[in-house]
Scaffold this active site. Structure first.
Site, mmCIF file in Angstrom:
data_model
loop_
_atom_site.group_PDB
_atom_site.id
_atom_site.type_symbol
_atom_site.label_atom_id
_atom_site.label_comp_id
_atom_site.label_asym_id
_atom_site.label_seq_id
_atom_site.Cartn_x
_atom_site.Cartn_y
_atom_site.Cartn_z
ATOM 1 N N GLU A 1 -66.000 -21.150 46.214
ATOM 2 C CA GLU A 1 -65.840 -20.293 47.403
ATOM 3 C C GLU A 1 -67.086 -19.446 47.648
ATOM 4 O OE1 GLU A 1 -62.229 -18.143 46.662
ATOM 5 O OE2 GLU A 1 -61.081 -19.990 46.512
ATOM 6 N N HIS B 1 -59.096 -18.283 51.392
ATOM 7 C CA HIS B 1 -58.608 -17.445 50.275
ATOM 8 C C HIS B 1 -58.067 -16.109 50.769
ATOM 9 C CE1 HIS B 1 -59.005 -16.640 45.695
ATOM 10 N NE2 HIS B 1 -57.923 -16.050 46.200
ATOM 11 N N ARG C 1 -55.800 -21.493 42.043
ATOM 12 C CA ARG C 1 -57.250 -21.473 41.870
ATOM 13 C C ARG C 1 -57.827 -22.850 42.198
ATOM 14 N NH1 ARG C 1 -57.291 -16.887 42.410
ATOM 15 N NH2 ARG C 1 -57.873 -15.238 40.971
HETATM 16 O O1 A2R Z 1 -46.783 -21.838 31.095
HETATM 17 P P1 A2R Z 1 -45.963 -20.613 31.297
HETATM 18 O O2 A2R Z 1 -44.543 -20.797 31.043
HETATM 19 O O3 A2R Z 1 -46.562 -19.357 30.668
HETATM 20 O O4 A2R Z 1 -46.142 -20.423 32.856
HETATM 21 C C1 A2R Z 1 -47.260 -19.858 33.450
HETATM 22 C C2 A2R Z 1 -48.048 -20.904 34.214
HETATM 23 N N1 A2R Z 1 -49.185 -21.424 33.440
HETATM 24 C C3 A2R Z 1 -49.356 -22.708 33.151
HETATM 25 N N2 A2R Z 1 -48.638 -23.784 33.448
HETATM 26 C C4 A2R Z 1 -49.073 -24.972 32.982
HETATM 27 N N3 A2R Z 1 -50.194 -25.137 32.271
HETATM 28 C C5 A2R Z 1 -50.967 -24.087 31.950
HETATM 29 N N4 A2R Z 1 -52.068 -24.228 31.230
HETATM 30 C C6 A2R Z 1 -50.550 -22.798 32.398
HETATM 31 N N5 A2R Z 1 -51.056 -21.553 32.272
HETATM 32 C C7 A2R Z 1 -50.209 -20.733 32.911
HETATM 33 O O5 A2R Z 1 -48.538 -20.234 35.396
HETATM 34 C C8 A2R Z 1 -46.689 -18.957 34.541
HETATM 35 O O6 A2R Z 1 -45.412 -19.379 34.922
HETATM 36 C C9 A2R Z 1 -47.640 -19.154 35.709
HETATM 37 C C10 A2R Z 1 -48.491 -17.924 35.987
HETATM 38 O O7 A2R Z 1 -47.623 -16.893 36.315
HETATM 39 P P2 A2R Z 1 -47.990 -15.346 36.168
HETATM 40 O O8 A2R Z 1 -48.746 -15.125 34.906
HETATM 41 O O9 A2R Z 1 -46.726 -14.565 36.385
HETATM 42 O O10 A2R Z 1 -49.024 -15.089 37.310
HETATM 43 P P3 A2R Z 1 -48.762 -14.824 38.879
HETATM 44 O O11 A2R Z 1 -48.692 -13.368 39.143
HETATM 45 O O12 A2R Z 1 -47.658 -15.668 39.369
HETATM 46 O O13 A2R Z 1 -50.152 -15.347 39.459
HETATM 47 C C11 A2R Z 1 -50.565 -16.708 39.254
HETATM 48 C C12 A2R Z 1 -51.975 -16.980 39.709
HETATM 49 C C13 A2R Z 1 -53.058 -16.009 39.237
HETATM 50 O O14 A2R Z 1 -53.430 -16.201 37.917
HETATM 51 C C14 A2R Z 1 -54.198 -16.302 40.196
HETATM 52 O O15 A2R Z 1 -54.944 -17.386 39.733
HETATM 53 C C15 A2R Z 1 -53.468 -16.679 41.463
HETATM 54 O O16 A2R Z 1 -52.090 -16.868 41.089
HETATM 55 O O17 A2R Z 1 -53.573 -15.667 42.399
#
Ligand code: A2R
Length: 311
Positions: free
Chosen positions: A260, A278, A231
């Site tokens: 965007e 994007h 993002r």
């Molecule tokens: O922190 P963890 O272990 O829950 O890892 C998540 C990480 N994450 C963060 N890392 C550091 N600081 C934060 N505040 C934080 N918030 C979340 O991002 C997790 O490993 C990763 C997100 O992975 P998923 O929930 O599996 O989402 P996905 O399908 O990989 O998509 C990621 C993003 C979407 O949210 C859209 O913004 C974009 O890709 O299309």
């Protein structure tokens, strides 16, 4: 048939499938959206929207009987799932089906950036190969360390592909994932220090807002590359333009931006940047699958079944 509100235009395949299964109300076709909502709002039990559009408050408060928000995309920045939970509204998104396409574009951008594929293409089209000789030498991915900020579904597929390119993988996130084989960093600055490439694939949220800024870029250093496929809000864009202009990092490949479809104009003049509007998940196959999941979540809910991909 349940009444479903569509806030903005969606893929024809989605609209068709919705119309086969529900009574569909298209807010974007209404001459007077407010009056339209006043007349049909209390009948609406489902909304189909995107994570970018969400359900703005002025629409939400006209939908007293809303049960489910089915959102297109894995990110749902414009939706507050906690608020929805309090109101008893289910929220769904479209994870997994876009993971491969996202990982593909990430590696594509990385290769484009270090091998300067867009610039070399322009060089040849301009006739410079014959007039001036060979294009200057470039760098490569092989043997480099890639730091993945957000080793989630997409991050893991990026890691797998990076290994196929003979890169070392390290990662950073809120939590260590002990069953993953890669070294873990709790702090993104510490990870940037050991990385040749930093890939950001974390969701947009208050916690990640502008989390990548001067300290991270300084740690990445003048030979380091930055790639953002998560993002735009996660990056301090002003600082990014500055470090790119001053050569304080080697380059950046960007698929997402804070405002965007606008991007900082200064980026357009820079040679050490690859820009992408994007289009991470924007393949016909993946967008179709995302739309299909939007519809299947609504169908499951209104058939009395658990939704497929709740947030
Ligand atoms: O922190 P963890 O272990 O829950 O890892 C998540 C990480 N994450 C963060 N890392 C550091 N600081 C934060 N505040 C934080 N918030 C979340 O991002 C997790 O490993 C990763 C997100 O992975 P998923 O929930 O599996 O989402 P996905 O399908 O990989 O998509 C990621 C993003 C979407 O949210 C859209 O913004 C974009 O890709 O299309």
């Amino acid at each position: 048939m349940a009444d479903v509100l569509v806030i903005k235009p969606m893929l024809p395949s989605v609209i068709e499938a919705l119309e086969e299964n529900f009574t569909v109300h298209k807010l974007y076709e209404a001459d007077d959206p407010s009056a339209f909502l006043t007349s049909i709002g209390s009948r609406v039990r489902g909304v189909a929207t995107s994570g970018h559009t969400g359900v703005p408050p002025e629409i939400m408060h006209k939908l007293p009987n809303l049960e489910i928000v089915s959102s297109f995309g894995v990110g749902y920045d414009a939706i507050d799932p906690e608020d929805c939970r309090r109101r008893g509204i289910i929220v769904t998104n479209t994870p997994d089906v876009l993971t491969d396409a996202m990982a593909e574009i990430t590696l594509g951008l990385m290769i484009a950036l270090c091998r300067k594929i867009p610039q070399a293409d322009a060089y040849m089209r301009a006739g410079h190969w014959t007039a001036k000789g060979n294009y200057p030498l470039t760098s490569e991915l092989t043997g480099k360390t890639v730091g993945i900020f957000g080793l989630g579904r997409i991050g893991k597929e990026v890691a797998r592909r990076a290994q196929a390119f003979k890169m070392q993988v390290v990662y950073c996130g809120r939590n260590e994932q002990p069953y993953e084989p890669y070294p873990y960093f709790a702090d993104v600055v510490e990870m940037a220090k050991v990385s040749d490439w930093l890939i950001s694939i974390v969701p947009g949220s208050a916690a990640t807002d502008r989390i990548i800024g001067r300290r991270v870029f300084d740690a990445l250093g003048p030979d380091g590359y930055f790639v953002n496929v998560g993002r735009g809000s996660t990056v301090d864009e002003e600082e990014l333009v500055k470090v790119l202009t001053e050569g304080r990092i080697a380059g950046a490949a960007l698929d997402v931006f804070e405002d965007e479809p606008n991007a900082p104009e200064a980026l357009f003049a820079l040679d050490n940047v690859v820009l992408s509007p994007h289009q991470g998940s924007a393949t016909r196959k993946t967008r179709w699958a995302m739309g299909d999941l939007v519809v299947r979540n609504l169908k499951a809910h209104f058939a009395g079944l658990p939704v497929i991909t709740p947030v």
